[in-house]
Design a protein around this motif. Structure first.
Motif, PDB file in Angstrom:
ATOM      1  N   UNK A 140       0.812  -1.228   0.000  1.00 18.44           N
ATOM      2  CA  UNK A 140       0.000   0.000   0.000  1.00 18.44           C
ATOM      3  C   UNK A 140       0.841   1.271   0.000  1.00 18.44           C
ATOM      4  N   UNK A 141       2.023   1.192   0.590  1.00 14.42           N
ATOM      5  CA  UNK A 141       2.904   2.359   0.588  1.00 14.42           C
ATOM      6  C   UNK A 141       3.422   2.664  -0.817  1.00 14.42           C
ATOM      7  N   UNK A 142       3.724   1.594  -1.545  1.00 14.62           N
ATOM      8  CA  UNK A 142       4.191   1.759  -2.922  1.00 14.62           C
ATOM      9  C   UNK A 142       3.060   2.353  -3.764  1.00 14.62           C
ATOM     10  N   UNK A 143       1.843   1.819  -3.579  1.00 17.62           N
ATOM     11  CA  UNK A 143       0.687   2.344  -4.319  1.00 17.62           C
ATOM     12  C   UNK A 143       0.498   3.827  -4.043  1.00 17.62           C
ATOM     13  N   UNK A 144       0.632   4.187  -2.778  1.00 19.83           N
ATOM     14  CA  UNK A 144       0.430   5.578  -2.391  1.00 19.83           C
ATOM     15  C   UNK A 144       1.499   6.478  -3.024  1.00 19.83           C
ATOM     16  N   UNK A 145       2.737   6.011  -2.987  1.00 18.25           N
ATOM     17  CA  UNK A 145       3.834   6.814  -3.556  1.00 18.25           C
ATOM     18  C   UNK A 145       3.644   6.991  -5.064  1.00 18.25           C
ATOM     19  N   UNK A 146       3.203   5.927  -5.733  1.00 20.16           N
ATOM     20  CA  UNK A 146       2.960   6.020  -7.174  1.00 20.16           C
ATOM     21  C   UNK A 146       1.807   6.983  -7.466  1.00 20.16           C
ATOM     22  N   UNK A 147       0.778   6.951  -6.602  1.00 17.44           N
ATOM     23  CA  UNK A 147      -0.347   7.870  -6.782  1.00 17.44           C
ATOM     24  C   UNK A 147       0.122   9.316  -6.617  1.00 17.44           C
ATOM     25  N   UNK A 148       1.019   9.535  -5.672  1.00 19.97           N
ATOM     26  CA  UNK A 148       1.510  10.892  -5.418  1.00 19.97           C
ATOM     27  C   UNK A 148       2.159  11.501  -6.659  1.00 19.97           C
ATOM     28  N   UNK A 149       2.853  10.670  -7.432  1.00 18.99           N
ATOM     29  CA  UNK A 149       3.551  11.194  -8.618  1.00 18.99           C
ATOM     30  C   UNK A 149       2.749  10.964  -9.905  1.00 18.99           C
ATOM     31  N   UNK A 193      -0.149   5.866 -10.895  1.00 19.19           N
ATOM     32  CA  UNK A 193      -0.883   4.740 -10.314  1.00 19.19           C
ATOM     33  C   UNK A 193      -1.017   3.554 -11.258  1.00 19.19           C
ATOM     34  N   UNK A 194      -1.217   3.836 -12.536  1.00 20.78           N
ATOM     35  CA  UNK A 194      -1.494   2.733 -13.452  1.00 20.78           C
ATOM     36  C   UNK A 194      -0.222   2.217 -14.145  1.00 20.78           C
ATOM     37  N   UNK A 195       0.956   2.622 -13.652  1.00 21.06           N
ATOM     38  CA  UNK A 195       2.196   2.258 -14.333  1.00 21.06           C
ATOM     39  C   UNK A 195       3.077   1.294 -13.547  1.00 21.06           C
ATOM     40  N   UNK A 196       2.566   0.802 -12.422  1.00 21.28           N
ATOM     41  CA  UNK A 196       3.389  -0.008 -11.529  1.00 21.28           C
ATOM     42  C   UNK A 196       3.951  -1.271 -12.156  1.00 21.28           C
ATOM     43  N   UNK A 197       3.232  -1.853 -13.122  1.00 27.98           N
ATOM     44  CA  UNK A 197       3.667  -3.134 -13.698  1.00 27.98           C
ATOM     45  C   UNK A 197       4.607  -2.949 -14.883  1.00 27.98           C
ATOM     46  N   UNK A 198       4.841  -1.701 -15.280  1.00 32.80           N
ATOM     47  CA  UNK A 198       5.718  -1.463 -16.436  1.00 32.80           C
ATOM     48  C   UNK A 198       7.189  -1.525 -16.014  1.00 32.80           C
ATOM     49  N   UNK A 199       8.047  -1.610 -17.026  1.00 30.68           N
ATOM     50  CA  UNK A 199       9.488  -1.562 -16.799  1.00 30.68           C
ATOM     51  C   UNK A 199      10.011  -0.164 -17.158  1.00 30.68           C
ATOM     52  N   UNK A 200      11.126   0.261 -16.552  1.00 28.16           N
ATOM     53  CA  UNK A 200      11.648   1.607 -16.810  1.00 28.16           C
ATOM     54  C   UNK A 200      11.788   1.930 -18.298  1.00 28.16           C
ATOM     55  N   UNK A 201      12.210   0.931 -19.123  1.00 27.09           N
ATOM     56  CA  UNK A 201      12.435   1.225 -20.542  1.00 27.09           C
ATOM     57  C   UNK A 201      11.130   1.593 -21.254  1.00 27.09           C
ATOM     58  N   UNK A 202       9.995   1.280 -20.661  1.00 23.63           N
ATOM     59  CA  UNK A 202       8.703   1.598 -21.272  1.00 23.63           C
ATOM     60  C   UNK A 202       8.242   3.020 -20.926  1.00 23.63           C
TER      61      UNK A 202
END
Ligand SMILES: Nc1ncnc2c1ncn2[C@@H]1O[C@H](COP(=O)(O)OP(=O)(O)O)[C@@H](O)[C@H]1O
Ligand SMILES: [Mg+2]
Length: 279
Positions: free
Chosen positions: A131-140, A143-152
């Motif tokens: 949940x902390x990771x989800x929250x941090x991703x939402x902050x920036x 939210x919908x990019x968690x499963x992607x890789x950096x090169x994408x």
């Protein structure tokens, strides 16, 4: 998710009242090869401030940031980190995060794995970390990019991941070393606006190194101009403009005036560089 309501930093940071986040007392740095990174400097950054460091290459901005991060030790003088507004402590502890110009993501790990890294290193169980990771991703806004890789991801998005990774530990101090320097101006403006809003809502003390006059004026409560050879503090400029700041500020006469003032200070710092402390 909703950010917890916090007092506006612009109110909380009234200099007479705000407790220090870090005190830099007569600190200088001479590297092992004899290079003088910084001459003795004194600087106090209050809790909740957004301070930008700007100055010619080699004036010691990164050195100062590394000292504040406790990554290197001063040759002389000392630093005091304060926590929670009360306790003076001898080291910054875990509530300090750093963001560099290069997003430095692990290419083999997904976005969520990259953001989770500091929690993994702290051996936090995955179900607690998620949940902390989800929250941090939402902050920036990822939210919908968690499963992607950096090169994408685009450069701007990779930098957002880097910021999410810095925020996942809920730091009370964020150090940023030219984080948006490699991005185009449009992307940089977007990230500046979002960072400013995050800072306003979360209240973490921020020390931000930049080469951009516009960025420094837009983001900062105070700008510290440095000069080189030897690296030193040259001038301070307070930016007296309430938050949130938006495009109306960016396009205002007041903004242009601050940019001009900073531009002159930078020119003077540049002329003074290489001429010792007294010029
Ligand atoms: N590890 C090091 N060893 C020797 N000299 C260094 C080291 N790191 C930085 N310096 C020197 O210290 C000065 C300040 O560097 P730095 O803090 O990187 O400046 P800035 O970030 O403002 O460009 C420069 O002269 C630089 O060459
Ligand atoms: Mg640097």
């Amino acid at each position: 998710m909703a950010a917890a309501p916090l007092p506006s930093p612009s109110l909380a940071m009234a200099p007479a009242e705000a407790a220090p986040a870090v005190e830099i007392l007569g600190v200088d740095k001479v590297f092992a090869d004899g290079t003088r990174g910084l001459t003795p400097i004194d600087l106090t950054v209050a809790q909740g401030e957004f301070v930008s460091l700007i100055g010619p290459s080699g004036c010691g901005k990164s050195t100062l940031l590394s000292l504040i991060a406790n990554l290197i030790q001063p040759t002389d003088g000392r630093l005091l980190w304060w926590r929670g507004g009360f306790d003076k402590v001898g080291q910054p502890g875990r509530r300090l995060s750093i963001v560099f110009q290069d997003a430095t993501l692990m290419p083999w790990a997904r976005v969520e794995g990259n953001v989770r890294l500091p929690l993994d290193l702290a051996r936090m169980p995955k179900d607690e970390a998620a949940p902390r990771v989800d929250e941090a991703l939402a902050l920036v806004g990822l939210s919908s990019h968690g499963r992607l890789y950096p090169r994408q991801l685009s450069g701007g998005m990779r930098m957002r991941v880097s910021i999410a990774r810095a925020l996942v530990t809920e730091p009370d101090m964020l150090l940023m070393d030219e984080p948006f320097g490699a991005l185009d101006e449009f992307t940089r403006n977007r990230l500046d606006s979002d960072l400013s809003e995050l800072w306003r809502l979360r209240g973490f003390t921020t020390i931000f190194v930049t080469h951009s006059i516009y960025e420094a004026v837009f983001l900062s409560t105070r700008i510290v101009v440095m000069a080189a050879q030897p690296g030193r503090l040259f001038r301070e400029i307070e930016i007296d403009e309430p938050f949130p700041r938006g495009d109306a500020f960016r396009t205002s006469a007041k903004f242009a005036d601050y940019c001009r003032e900073l531009s002159v200070a930078l020119m003077e710092a540049s002329l003074a560089s290489g001429r010792g402390r007294d010029r």
